[in-house]
Design a protein around this motif. Structure first.
Motif, PDB file in Angstrom:
ATOM      1  N   THR A   1      47.044  97.893 -52.372  1.00 21.34           N
ATOM      2  CA  THR A   1      46.146  97.448 -53.427  1.00 21.34           C
ATOM      3  C   THR A   1      46.962  97.142 -54.672  1.00 21.34           C
ATOM      4  O   THR A   1      47.940  97.838 -54.966  1.00 21.34           O
TER       5      THR A   1
ATOM      6  N   PRO B   1      39.160  96.777 -61.285  1.00 15.69           N
ATOM      7  CA  PRO B   1      39.372  97.289 -59.924  1.00 15.69           C
ATOM      8  C   PRO B   1      38.108  97.914 -59.324  1.00 15.69           C
ATOM      9  O   PRO B   1      37.910  97.867 -58.114  1.00 15.69           O
ATOM     10  N   LYS B   2      37.249  98.455 -60.195  1.00 16.77           N
ATOM     11  CA  LYS B   2      36.008  99.033 -59.657  1.00 16.77           C
ATOM     12  C   LYS B   2      34.967  97.948 -59.412  1.00 16.77           C
ATOM     13  O   LYS B   2      34.236  97.976 -58.428  1.00 16.77           O
TER      14      LYS B   2
ATOM     15  N   PRO C   1      36.836  95.009 -56.378  1.00 17.54           N
ATOM     16  CA  PRO C   1      37.958  95.542 -55.584  1.00 17.54           C
ATOM     17  C   PRO C   1      38.601  94.483 -54.680  1.00 17.54           C
ATOM     18  O   PRO C   1      39.809  94.536 -54.416  1.00 17.54           O
TER      19      PRO C   1
ATOM     20  N   SER D   1      33.689  94.949 -51.184  1.00 18.58           N
ATOM     21  CA  SER D   1      35.009  94.875 -50.552  1.00 18.58           C
ATOM     22  C   SER D   1      35.261  93.437 -50.133  1.00 18.58           C
ATOM     23  O   SER D   1      34.352  92.592 -50.162  1.00 18.58           O
TER      24      SER D   1
END
Ligand code: SF4
Ligand code: SF4
Lengths: 459, 391
Positions: free
Chosen positions: A6, A45-46, A49, A132
């Motif tokens: 990531t 990032p939250k 993602p 996702s």
């Protein structure tokens, strides 16, 4: 789950990043470097993602070159786009969907924000907070299928998605105002299908087959006047020639600096950025991530950083030692990270280069100036002239091979590709390959597989 | 009983390639053209010989064309490219110049390709997309002036107003005659079939235009003498079909055959290779302005997209009017794969006719024979539906 980890920005970079410039937006908002840092390391990032998933099959991933600091700002502008647009929309700034490779001066001068398919998709995707990569792929496939149902499966993928976005009111668009030109077979039909349902303006870009036809300039000029009038009615901004000339000056600066960055990049012994970061230069200069003032500021920083990297022979992260240089003609090559992984690097796309290649005259009748510049856009030229311009650009970018891509359903482009390929081959001797792609995730994968094979062959 | 004049027309078409070759030997020049909006009046008035190019239904040619143009282009354009590659079509061989209007941009693209690959001498007439705006009219007039200037250079003479007036009159009479002919094919116990009329229209692509007019008038006279005035009274239990949509060029008989085989009777069309080219074209003055105004004001082609209101869409209104005139009971809307102009309009057109309670069937196809049985089944079922509806 990612096969390659990531994306994360190391804490030790933070101080260096904080010392760079803040982003100044058109409405006077200043986003400080510390706010940007917080956003890209904590908020985004939250929320998104999938953009941080470094899987090589992820077309939506951001660049892994974390030390390229101006790239962090581009990421910020990309990921926060939805917030920016919603804020603008709330303030009554009309959001305008466009297509056709145009320059944006007229739309912005009249108080609107114009954005193409790519940004509409970006905005649509960002409604899926927390999704996702897998979930996003399903979401986009569903949009395609919805578009298929309401329209025709022969519509190109980008237009199908937009259709579903608009039908579902996923992206708040106030006006559809595409250019009717030789590249795009589908948007004209789409706006026709919206009649009585959705406000639209169509700007007719005439074919200039023989020589500079003054009446073609007049016709396009009148179309552009109609456009600025319509947008300023929506925005409530009274518009004068002086305002438009000011906007032209600003957007000329953006185009110029983007060309300069390209020249510096092309001149480098080793490519100073990877394909994702390089692609963003042109993207920033044609769409501005919805704010030309902010885009200009970030491009200035990019120029300095790229210069510095060239001076010190720093290579973009993720690139092979002597990558095969690919010049891309047409609708884009999908996943750029994969090109790099296979030992290639993208050295330019004609689609993005076309609008940044022009300089609009800064005095006189601004509508006429924009019309004249538009009629010289390389991508929109009759095919032989376009082929010659492509050949020139593939030489200028020192390409090792040329990839020509076309989207399923993009019928005018499809009719041109073989001639373009033949002209490029004849003028440059470069290996050239045409790839057709179907909409949807599988289509994109097929395209990427073929490009991979081409890169392997070049290496 | 076969109509005598039809035999004459057939004979004249057979002889036409030879005639063209001989005319060229004598120094006359032939202008082949394709697409929809080339004003033949101007070509004719300049003493040039116009022929309309293009055929359909030949899969082999489509395959050859696909080597140059993409498989994502409509089969008609692919076959056109194939025709030029093969260079065997007598009308292509005999064309000294090929004029192409940019109404449908796929066809315009064919113009680019044949110029590049086969060194065809081409002349393009750009068409404004926003044809409903006054500025577009001005623009088109200028384009037509430029186009005419190029034609004058090619012909070696200037456009003469008197000659233009004569040509305008000739074409006006041709249009009137074709419209009259369409009335006969739609009549009760019709003495001529739609298919034959369609053939006569295509003969007009090739024949000398004066000769064509006199043959049309002779045919009308023969029809009148043998069968009186055309009237649509009782519907005779026929299933009367209106054929619409993408071009059905000469030699593309696939759908027509199927409709007839399953018992349908075609009684009208709004095809550009059929009746539409003959409608609503009123040239008010013998000048370029007059011609330009008339052409831009004709019933628009689906490639001329119309984003204004549905009520004022002349293409749809024209269809409705013709369906009424020919007393058609259902619409078969033919769309070729990758023909965006017609395909993308299909759903909307369907909705319009649904509101009017007119049965509507879209047949999406190309030239290969693989879908013949499927089309036959769907068409048969559609005709049944119309029959049941009319019981
Ligand atoms: S892919 Fe082609 S047809 Fe589709 S929106 Fe883009 S330019 Fe238009
Ligand atoms: S209108 Fe349709 S069938 Fe006709 S040339 Fe254009 S794409 Fe092909």
């Amino acid at each position: 789950m990612s096969n390659n980890g990531t994306l994360s920005y190391p804490e030790e970079l933070k101080q260096k990043f904080l010392e760079t410039e803040d982003i100044n937006y058109r409405d006077g908002t200043i986003v400080t470097t510390s706010e940007i840092w917080k956003y890209v390391t904590d908020v985004a990032p939250k929320k998104y993602p999938y953009a941080y998933d470094l899987d090589y099959n992820n077309r939506l991933r951001r660049s892994e070159d974390v030390e390229y600091l101006s790239g962090i700002k581009v990421n910020y502008m990309t990921l926060s786009l939805r917030d920016l647009l919603l804020k603008a929309h709330d303030k009554g700034i009309p959001l305008i969907h466009v297509i056709g490779g145009q320059i944006m001066d007229a739309y912005y001068a009249a108080g609107g924000i114009a954005f193409r398919n790519a940004l509409v998709s970006q905005m649509s995707r960002s409604t899926q907070e927390g999704a996702s990569l897998r979930k996003i792929a399903i979401y986009e496939q569903e949009l395609l299928e919805k578009g298929n149902k309401t329209f025709s499966y022969e519509l190109c993928g980008p237009a199908l998605r937009q259709r579903a976005n608009f039908d579902g009111h996923i992206v708040p668009i106030d006006l559809i105002a595409p250019y009717q030109c030789m590249r795009c077979s589908d948007l004209a039909r789409m706006i026709e299908s919206y009649r009585d349902k959705f406000p639209s303006v169509s700007i007719d870009v005439p074919i200039v087959e023989y020589e500079n036809k003054e009446w073609a300039v007049d016709y396009l000029t009148s179309g552009l006047r109609g456009l600025t009038k319509k947008v300023s009615n929506l925005s409530g901004k009274k518009i004068t020639d002086k305002d438009i000339l000011e906007e032209i000056k600003l957007e000329n600066k953006v185009r110029k600096i983007a060309r300069e960055i390209h020249d510096i990049w092309w001149s480098a012994k080793v490519p100073p950025t990877n394909s994702i970061d390089f692609g963003e230069v042109a993207q920033l200069a044609i769409d501005f991530k919805a704010d030309p003032v902010a885009a200009l500021g970030v491009l200035k920083e990019i120029k300095e950083e790229v210069k510095g990297r060239v001076k010190h022979s720093i290579k973009g992260k993720g690139l092979a030692d002597d990558p095969a240089r690919l010049y891309i003609v047409g609708m884009g090559a999908g996943n750029r990270a994969r090109i790099d992984k296979m030992g290639g690097v993208m050295v330019g796309t004609d689609q993005a280069w076309s609008p940044i290649s022009v300089h609009v005259k800064e005095t006189g009748d601004p509508h006429e100036n924009i019309a004249r510049a538009t009629l010289t856009l390389p991508f929109e030229q009759p095919v032989e002239r376009r082929g010659e311009l492509e050949a020139e650009l593939s030489k200028r970018s020192r390409a090792d091979g040329v990839v020509i891509t076309l989207a399923w359903g993009c019928n005018y482009t499809s009719a041109s590709v073989r001639v373009i390929a033949d002209i490029i081959k004849e003028r440059t001797g470069l290996p050239t390959n045409i790839f057709e792609t179907n909409p949807g995730v599988e289509g994109a994968e097929q395209l990427e597989n073929r490009i991979e094979a081409f890169v392997e062959m070049l290496n | 009983m076969v109509l005598e004049t039809l035999k004459k027309i057939e004979e004249a078409v057979k002889n036409r390639p030879q005639e063209l070759a001989e005319a060229r030997k004598k120094g006359e020049k032939v202008v082949g053209w394709f697409n929809y909006n080339i004003p033949e009046e101007i070509i004719h008035a300049l003493g040039l010989i116009p022929v309309r190019l293009g055929t359909g239904g030949n899969d082999k040619l489509v395959e050859i064309g696909s080597r140059y143009i993409s498989e994502k282009n409509c089969v008609y354009t692919r076959e056109l490219v194939g025709l030029f590659e093969q260079n065997k079509d007598p009308y292509i061989i005999n064309s000294d110049l090929v004029a192409i209007d940019a109404t449908c941009l796929q066809t315009y693209k064919v113009g680019e390709l044949i110029k590049y690959y086969f060194k065809v001498n081409t002349l393009i007439l750009p068409i404004p997309r926003n044809f409903y705006q006054p500025e577009a009219h001005e623009y088109f007039e200028k384009e037509l002036e430029f186009f005419t200037q190029k034609l004058e250079e090619f012909a070696g003479n200037k456009l003469d107003t008197n000659k233009l007036a004569e040509s305008i009159k000739l074409y006006k009479n041709i249009r009137k005659a074709v419209k009259d002919l369409y009335k006969y094919q739609a009549a009760d116990k019709s003495p001529i079939k739609w298919r034959e009329v369609f053939g006569v229209v295509h003969a007009g692509n090739y024949l000398d235009r004066e000769q064509y007019l006199s043959l049309l008038q002779e045919l009308l006279k023969e029809l009148k003498e043998k069968h009186g005035k055309p009237e649509i009274g009782s519907l005779n239990g026929d299933v009367r079909i209106f054929l619409a949509g993408s071009i059905i060029p000469p030699r593309d008989t696939k759908l027509i055959n199927i409709i007839e085989e399953v018992g349908g009777r075609i009684v009208g069309d709004d095809l550009w290779s059929g009746l539409n080219s003959f409608l609503d074209l009123n040239i008010k003055e013998p000048s370029i302005k007059g011609v330009a105004e008339a052409y831009i004001n004709r019933v628009p082609h689906a490639a001329q997209h119309y984003p204004l209101s549905l009520e004022t869409d002349r293409r749809l209104n024209n269809m409705k009017q013709l369906i009424g005139e020919f007393k058609a009971q259902g619409v078969i809307y033919h769309t070729l794969r990758f023909c965006d102009p017609f395909t993308f309009n299909a759903n909307e057109t369907h909705d319009v006719f649904k509101k009017e309670d007119i049965p509507f069937l879209e047949i999406h196809t190309e030239y290969s024979g693989s879908d013949v049985e499927a089309i036959r089944t769907r068409t048969g079922a559609f005709l049944e539906l119309i029959k049941n509806k009319n019981i």
